[in-house]
Design a protein around this motif. Structure first.
Motif, PDB file in Angstrom:
ATOM      1  N   LEU A   9     -32.623 -43.637  -5.656  1.00 53.56           N
ATOM      2  CA  LEU A   9     -33.298 -43.132  -6.849  1.00 53.56           C
ATOM      3  C   LEU A   9     -33.696 -44.278  -7.779  1.00 53.56           C
ATOM      4  O   LEU A   9     -34.804 -44.286  -8.335  1.00 53.56           O
ATOM      5  CB  LEU A   9     -32.389 -42.133  -7.569  1.00 53.56           C
ATOM      6  N   ALA A  10     -32.816 -45.270  -7.934  1.00 54.53           N
ATOM      7  CA  ALA A  10     -33.123 -46.432  -8.779  1.00 54.53           C
ATOM      8  C   ALA A  10     -34.304 -47.217  -8.218  1.00 54.53           C
ATOM      9  O   ALA A  10     -35.179 -47.659  -8.976  1.00 54.53           O
ATOM     10  CB  ALA A  10     -31.898 -47.330  -8.905  1.00 54.53           C
ATOM     11  N   GLU A  11     -34.373 -47.363  -6.897  1.00 54.18           N
ATOM     12  CA  GLU A  11     -35.507 -48.056  -6.274  1.00 54.18           C
ATOM     13  C   GLU A  11     -36.805 -47.290  -6.509  1.00 54.18           C
ATOM     14  O   GLU A  11     -37.841 -47.886  -6.792  1.00 54.18           O
ATOM     15  CB  GLU A  11     -35.253 -48.250  -4.780  1.00 54.18           C
ATOM     16  N   SER A  12     -36.745 -45.971  -6.416  1.00 54.16           N
ATOM     17  CA  SER A  12     -37.925 -45.139  -6.685  1.00 54.16           C
ATOM     18  C   SER A  12     -38.353 -45.275  -8.139  1.00 54.16           C
ATOM     19  O   SER A  12     -39.543 -45.384  -8.443  1.00 54.16           O
ATOM     20  CB  SER A  12     -37.639 -43.669  -6.379  1.00 54.16           C
ATOM     21  N   MET A  13     -37.376 -45.259  -9.044  1.00 49.80           N
ATOM     22  CA  MET A  13     -37.694 -45.378 -10.460  1.00 49.80           C
ATOM     23  C   MET A  13     -38.315 -46.744 -10.744  1.00 49.80           C
ATOM     24  O   MET A  13     -39.278 -46.832 -11.509  1.00 49.80           O
ATOM     25  CB  MET A  13     -36.451 -45.174 -11.321  1.00 49.80           C
ATOM     26  N   LEU A  14     -37.791 -47.787 -10.140  1.00 50.81           N
ATOM     27  CA  LEU A  14     -38.343 -49.126 -10.337  1.00 50.81           C
ATOM     28  C   LEU A  14     -39.803 -49.184  -9.886  1.00 50.81           C
ATOM     29  O   LEU A  14     -40.646 -49.778 -10.555  1.00 50.81           O
ATOM     30  CB  LEU A  14     -37.509 -50.167  -9.591  1.00 50.81           C
ATOM     31  N   ARG A  15     -40.124 -48.520  -8.777  1.00 57.68           N
ATOM     32  CA  ARG A  15     -41.499 -48.485  -8.273  1.00 57.68           C
ATOM     33  C   ARG A  15     -42.416 -47.610  -9.130  1.00 57.68           C
ATOM     34  O   ARG A  15     -43.534 -47.997  -9.438  1.00 57.68           O
ATOM     35  CB  ARG A  15     -41.539 -47.937  -6.840  1.00 57.68           C
ATOM     36  N   GLU A  16     -41.925 -46.423  -9.487  1.00 62.78           N
ATOM     37  CA  GLU A  16     -42.777 -45.426 -10.131  1.00 62.78           C
ATOM     38  C   GLU A  16     -42.779 -45.498 -11.663  1.00 62.78           C
ATOM     39  O   GLU A  16     -43.785 -45.159 -12.288  1.00 62.78           O
ATOM     40  CB  GLU A  16     -42.344 -44.024  -9.697  1.00 62.78           C
ATOM     41  N   GLN A  17     -41.657 -45.870 -12.244  1.00 65.40           N
ATOM     42  CA  GLN A  17     -41.522 -45.922 -13.703  1.00 65.40           C
ATOM     43  C   GLN A  17     -40.766 -47.194 -14.108  1.00 65.40           C
ATOM     44  O   GLN A  17     -39.647 -47.143 -14.613  1.00 65.40           O
ATOM     45  CB  GLN A  17     -40.789 -44.677 -14.222  1.00 65.40           C
ATOM     46  N   PRO A  18     -41.385 -48.355 -13.882  1.00 67.13           N
ATOM     47  CA  PRO A  18     -40.670 -49.614 -14.140  1.00 67.13           C
ATOM     48  C   PRO A  18     -40.213 -49.796 -15.589  1.00 67.13           C
ATOM     49  O   PRO A  18     -39.174 -50.410 -15.834  1.00 67.13           O
ATOM     50  CB  PRO A  18     -41.672 -50.697 -13.728  1.00 67.13           C
ATOM     51  N   ALA A  19     -40.938 -49.260 -16.557  1.00 64.15           N
ATOM     52  CA  ALA A  19     -40.520 -49.418 -17.954  1.00 64.15           C
ATOM     53  C   ALA A  19     -39.219 -48.669 -18.228  1.00 64.15           C
ATOM     54  O   ALA A  19     -38.382 -49.146 -18.996  1.00 64.15           O
ATOM     55  CB  ALA A  19     -41.615 -48.952 -18.905  1.00 64.15           C
ATOM     56  N   LEU A  20     -39.040 -47.505 -17.600  1.00 61.34           N
ATOM     57  CA  LEU A  20     -37.786 -46.774 -17.769  1.00 61.34           C
ATOM     58  C   LEU A  20     -36.630 -47.567 -17.183  1.00 61.34           C
ATOM     59  O   LEU A  20     -35.567 -47.684 -17.796  1.00 61.34           O
ATOM     60  CB  LEU A  20     -37.852 -45.391 -17.116  1.00 61.34           C
ATOM     61  N   PHE A  21     -36.854 -48.118 -15.998  1.00 64.17           N
ATOM     62  CA  PHE A  21     -35.819 -48.928 -15.359  1.00 64.17           C
ATOM     63  C   PHE A  21     -35.501 -50.153 -16.211  1.00 64.17           C
ATOM     64  O   PHE A  21     -34.337 -50.478 -16.448  1.00 64.17           O
ATOM     65  CB  PHE A  21     -36.261 -49.333 -13.951  1.00 64.17           C
ATOM     66  N   SER A  22     -36.533 -50.797 -16.704  1.00 65.60           N
ATOM     67  CA  SER A  22     -36.343 -52.000 -17.527  1.00 65.60           C
ATOM     68  C   SER A  22     -35.604 -51.701 -18.820  1.00 65.60           C
ATOM     69  O   SER A  22     -34.878 -52.555 -19.337  1.00 65.60           O
ATOM     70  CB  SER A  22     -37.696 -52.632 -17.864  1.00 65.60           C
ATOM     71  N   SER A  23     -35.782 -50.484 -19.340  1.00 62.51           N
ATOM     72  CA  SER A  23     -35.109 -50.129 -20.595  1.00 62.51           C
ATOM     73  C   SER A  23     -33.594 -50.162 -20.448  1.00 62.51           C
ATOM     74  O   SER A  23     -32.877 -50.382 -21.428  1.00 62.51           O
ATOM     75  CB  SER A  23     -35.563 -48.753 -21.085  1.00 62.51           C
ATOM     76  N   VAL A  24     -33.115 -49.991 -19.215  1.00 64.91           N
ATOM     77  CA  VAL A  24     -31.680 -50.106 -18.953  1.00 64.91           C
ATOM     78  C   VAL A  24     -31.304 -51.573 -18.762  1.00 64.91           C
ATOM     79  O   VAL A  24     -30.337 -52.059 -19.341  1.00 64.91           O
ATOM     80  CB  VAL A  24     -31.268 -49.302 -17.701  1.00 64.91           C
ATOM     81  N   MET A  25     -32.090 -52.278 -17.965  1.00 66.60           N
ATOM     82  CA  MET A  25     -31.748 -53.656 -17.613  1.00 66.60           C
ATOM     83  C   MET A  25     -31.737 -54.595 -18.816  1.00 66.60           C
ATOM     84  O   MET A  25     -30.967 -55.543 -18.851  1.00 66.60           O
ATOM     85  CB  MET A  25     -32.710 -54.193 -16.543  1.00 66.60           C
ATOM     86  N   VAL A  26     -32.547 -54.323 -19.814  1.00 64.13           N
ATOM     87  CA  VAL A  26     -32.619 -55.187 -20.994  1.00 64.13           C
ATOM     88  C   VAL A  26     -31.385 -55.017 -21.894  1.00 64.13           C
ATOM     89  O   VAL A  26     -31.121 -55.871 -22.747  1.00 64.13           O
ATOM     90  CB  VAL A  26     -33.928 -54.926 -21.781  1.00 64.13           C
ATOM     91  N   GLN A  27     -30.619 -53.984 -21.679  1.00 60.60           N
ATOM     92  CA  GLN A  27     -29.451 -53.708 -22.524  1.00 60.60           C
ATOM     93  C   GLN A  27     -28.442 -54.862 -22.526  1.00 60.60           C
ATOM     94  O   GLN A  27     -27.800 -55.127 -23.533  1.00 60.60           O
ATOM     95  CB  GLN A  27     -28.749 -52.419 -22.075  1.00 60.60           C
ATOM     96  N   ARG A  28     -28.313 -55.533 -21.418  1.00 64.17           N
ATOM     97  CA  ARG A  28     -27.350 -56.646 -21.321  1.00 64.17           C
ATOM     98  C   ARG A  28     -27.691 -57.732 -22.331  1.00 64.17           C
ATOM     99  O   ARG A  28     -26.810 -58.328 -22.936  1.00 64.17           O
ATOM    100  CB  ARG A  28     -27.351 -57.199 -19.884  1.00 64.17           C
ATOM    101  N   GLN A  29     -28.996 -57.975 -22.515  1.00 63.90           N
ATOM    102  CA  GLN A  29     -29.443 -58.985 -23.475  1.00 63.90           C
ATOM    103  C   GLN A  29     -29.140 -58.565 -24.911  1.00 63.90           C
ATOM    104  O   GLN A  29     -29.111 -59.394 -25.813  1.00 63.90           O
ATOM    105  CB  GLN A  29     -30.937 -59.244 -23.321  1.00 63.90           C
ATOM    106  N   MET A  30     -28.905 -57.274 -25.116  1.00 62.32           N
ATOM    107  CA  MET A  30     -28.584 -56.744 -26.442  1.00 62.32           C
ATOM    108  C   MET A  30     -27.077 -56.703 -26.684  1.00 62.32           C
ATOM    109  O   MET A  30     -26.628 -56.204 -27.706  1.00 62.32           O
ATOM    110  CB  MET A  30     -29.137 -55.328 -26.603  1.00 62.32           C
ATOM    111  N   GLY A  31     -26.308 -57.192 -25.713  1.00 58.58           N
ATOM    112  CA  GLY A  31     -24.862 -57.223 -25.865  1.00 58.58           C
ATOM    113  C   GLY A  31     -24.141 -55.991 -25.354  1.00 58.58           C
ATOM    114  O   GLY A  31     -22.949 -55.817 -25.606  1.00 58.58           O
ATOM    115  N   VAL A  32     -24.845 -55.123 -24.631  1.00 60.81           N
ATOM    116  CA  VAL A  32     -24.238 -53.902 -24.093  1.00 60.81           C
ATOM    117  C   VAL A  32     -23.458 -54.261 -22.832  1.00 60.81           C
ATOM    118  O   VAL A  32     -23.950 -54.995 -21.970  1.00 60.81           O
ATOM    119  CB  VAL A  32     -25.316 -52.842 -23.787  1.00 60.81           C
TER     120      VAL A  32
END
Length: 147
Positions: A9-32
Motif C-alpha cells: 500500500l505504501a508503494e502504491s501511495m508513493l506512486r499515486e499520491q507522492p505528496a501524501l507519502f512525503s507528508s509522513v516522511m518529512v516528519q522526522r525533520q520536524m523532530g517527530v
C-alpha cells in the motif's frame, strides 16, 4: 494489515499520491519520533486505502495543494482558538457540518485523539496532528474534483 500489505500500500501511495507519502516522511525533520511517524503512516495508509476502494480516478494531490490545505487548517485552528468557548464550539460544528468527507474527518480526528491520549506529549506532536487533518482536507478537496 500485515507488514507486506502495508509495504504494498505504501508503494502504491508513493506512486499515486507522492505528496501524501512525503507528508509522513518529512516528519522526522520536524523532530517527530519514528514511533509517532508510524502512527501517522498507518493513519494515512488507511485514508489512501479508502480512496482506492471508492473506485474513482483520483487526481494527484500536489505538494502545493497540501501546503495550501495545511495553511487553511492552521488558520481555522487559530481562528477558533481566539474565540470564546461557545463561539469556538459553533465554529467547530460548522466546520464539521460543511466538510465534504465527514466520515473520514471523524475517523481521523477520533484516531488522533485516542493516540494523543496514550502518548507522552511533545511539541512535535503538533506536526503529526496538523498533517493528519491536512491530509483529510486534501482528500476532501480531491473528492470534490472527482465529481
Amino acid at each position: 494489515m500485515d507488514m507486506a500489505q502495508k509495504e504494498h500500500l505504501a508503494e502504491s501511495m508513493l506512486r499515486e499520491q507522492p505528496a501524501l507519502f512525503s507528508s509522513v516522511m518529512v516528519q522526522r525533520q520536524m523532530g517527530v519520533s519514528i514511533e509517532k511517524m508510524d502512527f501517522l503512516l498507518n493513519l494515512i495508509l488507511i485514508c489512501f486505502q479508502a480512496m482506492q476502494e471508492t473506485g474513482l480516478k483520483w487526481p494527484v494531490i500536489s505538494e502545493l495543494a497540501f501546503e495550501q490545505q495545511l495553511t487553511r487548517y492552521v488558520a481555522n485552528i487559530q481562528f477558533g482558538a481566539d474565540l470564546t468557548e461557545n463561539h469556538s464550539a459553533q465554529v467547530i460544528q460548522h466546520y464539521i457540518d460543511d466538510h465534504p468527507e465527514k466520515e473520514l474527518l471523524a475517523f481521523v480526528q477520533s484516531e488522533t485523539a485516542i493516540w494523543f491520549n496514550r502518548i507522552e506529549p511533545e511539541s512535535s506532536d503538533t506536526f503529526v496532528m496538523l498533517t493528519a487533518g491536512s491530509v483529510v482536507n486534501c482528500i476532501a478537496l480531491s473528492a470534490l474534483a472527482t465529481g
